[in-house]
Design a protein around this motif. Structure first.
Motif, PDB file in Angstrom:
ATOM      1  N   CYS A 125      -8.791 -11.373  -2.611  1.00  0.00           N
ATOM      2  CA  CYS A 125      -8.138 -10.078  -2.460  1.00  0.00           C
ATOM      3  C   CYS A 125      -8.829  -9.295  -1.358  1.00  0.00           C
ATOM      4  N   ALA A 126      -8.200  -8.238  -0.939  1.00  0.00           N
ATOM      5  CA  ALA A 126      -8.775  -7.297   0.024  1.00  0.00           C
ATOM      6  C   ALA A 126      -8.171  -5.932  -0.252  1.00  0.00           C
ATOM      7  N   PHE A 127      -8.952  -4.893  -0.085  1.00  0.00           N
ATOM      8  CA  PHE A 127      -8.418  -3.558  -0.320  1.00  0.00           C
ATOM      9  C   PHE A 127      -9.209  -2.523   0.459  1.00  0.00           C
ATOM     10  N   GLY A 128      -8.505  -1.463   0.802  1.00  0.00           N
ATOM     11  CA  GLY A 128      -9.127  -0.307   1.425  1.00  0.00           C
ATOM     12  C   GLY A 128      -8.526   0.954   0.849  1.00  0.00           C
ATOM     13  N   ASP A 129      -9.349   1.850   0.351  1.00  0.00           N
ATOM     14  CA  ASP A 129      -8.887   3.075  -0.304  1.00  0.00           C
ATOM     15  C   ASP A 129      -9.620   4.251   0.331  1.00  0.00           C
ATOM     16  N   GLY A 131       0.808  -1.215   0.000  1.00  0.00           N
ATOM     17  CA  GLY A 131       0.000   0.000   0.000  1.00  0.00           C
ATOM     18  C   GLY A 131       0.834   1.254   0.000  1.00  0.00           C
ATOM     19  N   ASN A 132       0.153   2.370  -0.017  1.00  0.00           N
ATOM     20  CA  ASN A 132       0.794   3.684  -0.036  1.00  0.00           C
ATOM     21  C   ASN A 132       0.040   4.625   0.900  1.00  0.00           C
ATOM     22  N   VAL A 133       0.803   5.478   1.564  1.00  0.00           N
ATOM     23  CA  VAL A 133       0.234   6.507   2.426  1.00  0.00           C
ATOM     24  C   VAL A 133       0.874   7.834   2.056  1.00  0.00           C
ATOM     25  N   HIS A 134       0.051   8.808   1.727  1.00  0.00           N
ATOM     26  CA  HIS A 134       0.544  10.156   1.414  1.00  0.00           C
ATOM     27  C   HIS A 134      -0.287  11.145   2.235  1.00  0.00           C
ATOM     28  N   LEU A 135       0.350  11.791   3.200  1.00  0.00           N
ATOM     29  CA  LEU A 135      -0.351  12.739   4.065  1.00  0.00           C
ATOM     30  C   LEU A 135       0.481  14.003   4.246  1.00  0.00           C
ATOM     31  N   ALA A 158     -13.240   2.926  -1.476  1.00  0.00           N
ATOM     32  CA  ALA A 158     -13.454   1.527  -1.849  1.00  0.00           C
ATOM     33  C   ALA A 158     -12.924   0.677  -0.706  1.00  0.00           C
ATOM     34  N   LEU A 159     -13.769  -0.276  -0.240  1.00  0.00           N
ATOM     35  CA  LEU A 159     -13.384  -1.105   0.901  1.00  0.00           C
ATOM     36  C   LEU A 159     -14.036  -2.474   0.721  1.00  0.00           C
ATOM     37  N   ALA A 160     -13.218  -3.513   0.538  1.00  0.00           N
ATOM     38  CA  ALA A 160     -13.766  -4.842   0.298  1.00  0.00           C
ATOM     39  C   ALA A 160     -12.800  -5.913   0.764  1.00  0.00           C
ATOM     40  N   ASP A 170      -3.985  10.645   0.904  1.00  0.00           N
ATOM     41  CA  ASP A 170      -4.569   9.379   0.500  1.00  0.00           C
ATOM     42  C   ASP A 170      -3.958   8.253   1.325  1.00  0.00           C
ATOM     43  N   VAL A 171      -4.788   7.249   1.622  1.00  0.00           N
ATOM     44  CA  VAL A 171      -4.344   6.035   2.291  1.00  0.00           C
ATOM     45  C   VAL A 171      -4.942   4.856   1.533  1.00  0.00           C
ATOM     46  N   ALA A 172      -4.097   3.981   1.020  1.00  0.00           N
ATOM     47  CA  ALA A 172      -4.582   2.832   0.243  1.00  0.00           C
ATOM     48  C   ALA A 172      -3.776   1.596   0.611  1.00  0.00           C
ATOM     49  N   LEU A 173      -4.483   0.523   0.991  1.00  0.00           N
ATOM     50  CA  LEU A 173      -3.862  -0.747   1.328  1.00  0.00           C
ATOM     51  C   LEU A 173      -4.549  -1.847   0.544  1.00  0.00           C
ATOM     52  N   GLY A 174      -3.782  -2.829   0.114  1.00  0.00           N
ATOM     53  CA  GLY A 174      -4.375  -3.906  -0.649  1.00  0.00           C
ATOM     54  C   GLY A 174      -3.625  -5.204  -0.448  1.00  0.00           C
ATOM     55  N   MET A 175      -4.332  -6.321  -0.731  1.00  0.00           N
ATOM     56  CA  MET A 175      -3.750  -7.648  -0.574  1.00  0.00           C
ATOM     57  C   MET A 175      -4.240  -8.523  -1.710  1.00  0.00           C
ATOM     58  N   GLY A 176      -3.325  -9.274  -2.298  1.00  0.00           N
ATOM     59  CA  GLY A 176      -3.687 -10.172  -3.369  1.00  0.00           C
ATOM     60  C   GLY A 176      -4.090 -11.534  -2.839  1.00  0.00           C
TER      61      GLY A 176
END
Length: 629
Positions: free
Chosen positions: A513-517, A452-456, A529-531, A473-479
């Protein structure tokens, strides 16, 4: 013959009856002409011999004309032994000087850059005197530096020499203020009169205390009259490294109690603390520190290494105290601060950074930790490079090994204005899901890499205010990976399946997968987006995380893909605060299901099960589509 004898007797009588005070005037005038200061001798006497003793009583020597106190030095008696025959060859030899109740005041000038009162008119010239022994009885040495808020008052006297003909050591004990901080000092040095040869080492052993800070210096100085070259073994200990700021002007973040030992060297404007080692809190610390004070601001350069770093010992960098429970190391003030924080409803550190300290010095510090101890965090190691330039602080990089992966980040804090502007950029790569769980059983049930990436960016002088005002922005994801069914069921997604696997075992569920944006605006994280998608359940989420108020408001909606009987899968509400989060089913949804069940039960009991049967409307999340955006 009689005439010669009479002449000899007359000469002896003349010497015995001669009043040496006749020479006081010429001596006083010669000293004033050479130094620009007035010398007064109350009484002058001489004992002639191969080694002649010159004795002066009630001696005073004037101070600089800018000084408030009129006298720089005084003594009840000064006795100087002089060898006469070498004097005829131009060699000045003083076998011994004895001082009775000397009182010496060394004082810096009232304006920066001007010489102190120990600088006199005229030059040296001539051959340097050879000085052998100095004996001091009941002496006093004062040092005043008004600009540096420093005053030192020491009692000085001679100790016992190791050999009969050796110079006795000088013993000192006293107190004062160094840069405004009270301190005490005691110890001993070799006789300074052995230092006409600047290559001769001058051995010292000094013990100083300033509040809770304790320093022991032992070793040698080269030409200590100038105090420009040091080579000392230097032990430093205290309750908080932040206490060093008023003492040496070097700003170091707050720390737990510490103890360090290394070589302290000085080469004019450069100081080095070499090959030091010790402990700070529950962490070991070793390395080299170089401080250059020649410029407008001190510049600190350091290379630090920790074999085992206790993560909470870094809390001072964000304005928080270290942990204080169990065997954790902390001072009394930090324990009180931790207790105060524990009573607060918030968790983000709100202690403001000291802008003056951030602007007081420049720094270039590299710090590597080979292993990190953090029971509640899966941290492994650290690589940090801190740069500070006139209030602009950069961490480039600040990297942590985390759960088999790493977090690589850069931080920029601009403290050149009244309010700090901070920017954080962080990238997570390969953090393993299973290693995030401290429980071994649960860790075995999960696999997959999180990235993921975090930009604050935010404004404020504390961590809490910075995050509370941040944008970004805060975005985390998993394959793909897998997760244990028990782990899923215990999360409240399927009550019946939970009971079954608690008693009959567990199985692995493929994780697609899992992700949070999240978008961040003025400290409010809003989900975009959150799933969380597995082979039998799709969880879709929405909501906010309020960094300013430290509040959670997230709703997770499970969409099962099977027809599990008694699957009371209502939405899960995550609320509360960062300090006290809550996880509860959506009671309204449960109430509707219960009402349906009761209604059906009035018709036929078996039909009541219909309300608990999921038809599996959930579909696979479009993970690939999400990441492609």
């Amino acid at each position: 013959m009689a005439a010669a004898a009479a002449l000899l007797v007359a000469l002896i009588v003349l010497i015995l009856l001669w009043d040496w005070n006749w020479f006081k005037g010429p001596v006083e005038r010669a000293v004033q002409a050479r130094t620009g200061r007035a010398l007064h001798i109350g009484n002058l006497d001489v004992d002639l011999g191969r080694t002649t003793t010159v004795r002066g009583d009630r001696i005073t020597f004037a101070n600089a004309d800018w000084a408030k106190q009129p006298q720089m030095a005084s003594a009840d008696r000064v006795e100087i032994d002089i060898r006469l025959w070498p004097l005829l060859r131009g060699s000045v030899q003083f076998p011994e000087i004895r001082l009775s109740k000397p009182d010496v005041l060394l004082q810096t000038a009232p304006r920066k850059g001007e010489p102190g009162n120990w600088n006199f008119l005229g030059g040296g010239g001539g051959q340097t005197p050879q000085l052998r022994r100095l004996r001091i009885d009941d002496g006093r040495l004062q040092f005043l530096d008004e600009l540096g808020r420093t005053n030192i008052d020491l009692a000085v006297h001679s100790g016992q020499p190791k050999k009969a003909d050796a110079a006795p050591p000088v013993l000192v004990e006293g107190k004062g203020h160094w840069r405004g901080a009270a301190f005490t000092l005691k110890g001993g040095t070799e006789s300074p009169l052995q230092l006409t040869d600047s290559d001769h080492p001058f051995h010292v052993h000094l013990d100083a205390r300033a509040g809770a800070t304790h320093a022991i210096a032992r070793g040698s100085l080269i030409n200590p009259f100038q105090l420009q070259v040091f080579d000392l073994q230097f032990q430093l200990s205290g309750q908080d490294l932040d206490d060093l700021y008023p003492l040496i002007g070097i700003a170091i973040p707050s720390s737990p109690p510490y103890r360090l030992d290394g070589r302290l060297k000085r080469d004019h404007e450069r100081w080095r603390y070499e090959k030091f080692s010790g402990r700070v809190g529950d962490s070991d610390l070793a390395g080299d520190v170089d401080i250059d004070v020649a410029g407008e601001r001190p510049r600190l350069t350091a290379n630090l290494v920790s074999k085992r770093l206790d993560f909470d010992d870094l809390a001072g960098f964000i304005g928080a105290p270290p942990k204080t429970g169990g065997q954790e190391t902390a001072n009394a003030e930090q324990k009180a601060q931790a207790a105060k924080l524990a009573a607060k409803p918030t968790v983000l550190p709100d202690t403001p950074y000291n802008l003056g300290k951030l602007r007081a010095m420049d720094a270039d510090v590299r710090w590597k930790a080979q292993h990190i101890t953090a029971p509640k965090l899966p941290l492994e190691d650290m690589d940090a490079h801190l740069l500070l330039d006139n209030g602009l602080l950069r961490l480039e990089p600040l990297n942590f090994g985390v759960a088999g992966g790493d977090i690589r980040s850069t931080i920029r804090m601009d403290a050149r204005r009244p309010q700090i502007t901070t920017t954080l950029n962080a990238n997570l790569r390969g953090v393993q899901l299973g290693q995030l769980f401290p429980d071994g059983k649960l860790a075995e049930q999960a696999s997959g890499g999180i990235s993921g990436n975090v930009h604050l960016s935010g404004n404020g002088n504390s961590i809490a205010v910075m995050l509370g005002s941040s944008d970004g922005d805060v975005a985390l994801g998993m394959g793909r990976g897998h997760i244990g069914n028990l782990l899923m069921e215990l999360a409240g997604l399927d009550v019946a399946e939970s009971l079954k696997f608690l008693f009959t075992g567990d199985k692995q569920i493929p994780l697609r997968c899992a992700f949070g944006d999240f978008g961040v605006r003025d400290g409010l994280m809003q989900s975009r987006a959150l799933a969380f998608d597995t082979s039998d359940t799709l969880v879709i989420g929405e909501g906010t995380v309020n960094l300013k108020q430290e509040q959670l408001d997230l709703l997770l909606r499970p969409r099962p893909k099977d027809r599990s009987i008694l699957a009371l899968r209502s939405p899960l509400r995550i609320g509360g605060t960062f300090k006290d989060p809550s996880f509860r089913p959506d009671l309204k949804a449960l109430g509707i299901r219960g009402a349906i069940a009761l209604t059906l039960a009035t018709i036929t009991p078996p039909a009541a099960l219909l309300a608990t049967i999921e038809t599996g409307p959930g579909k696979d999340a479009d993970c690939g589509g999400h990441y492609a955006r």
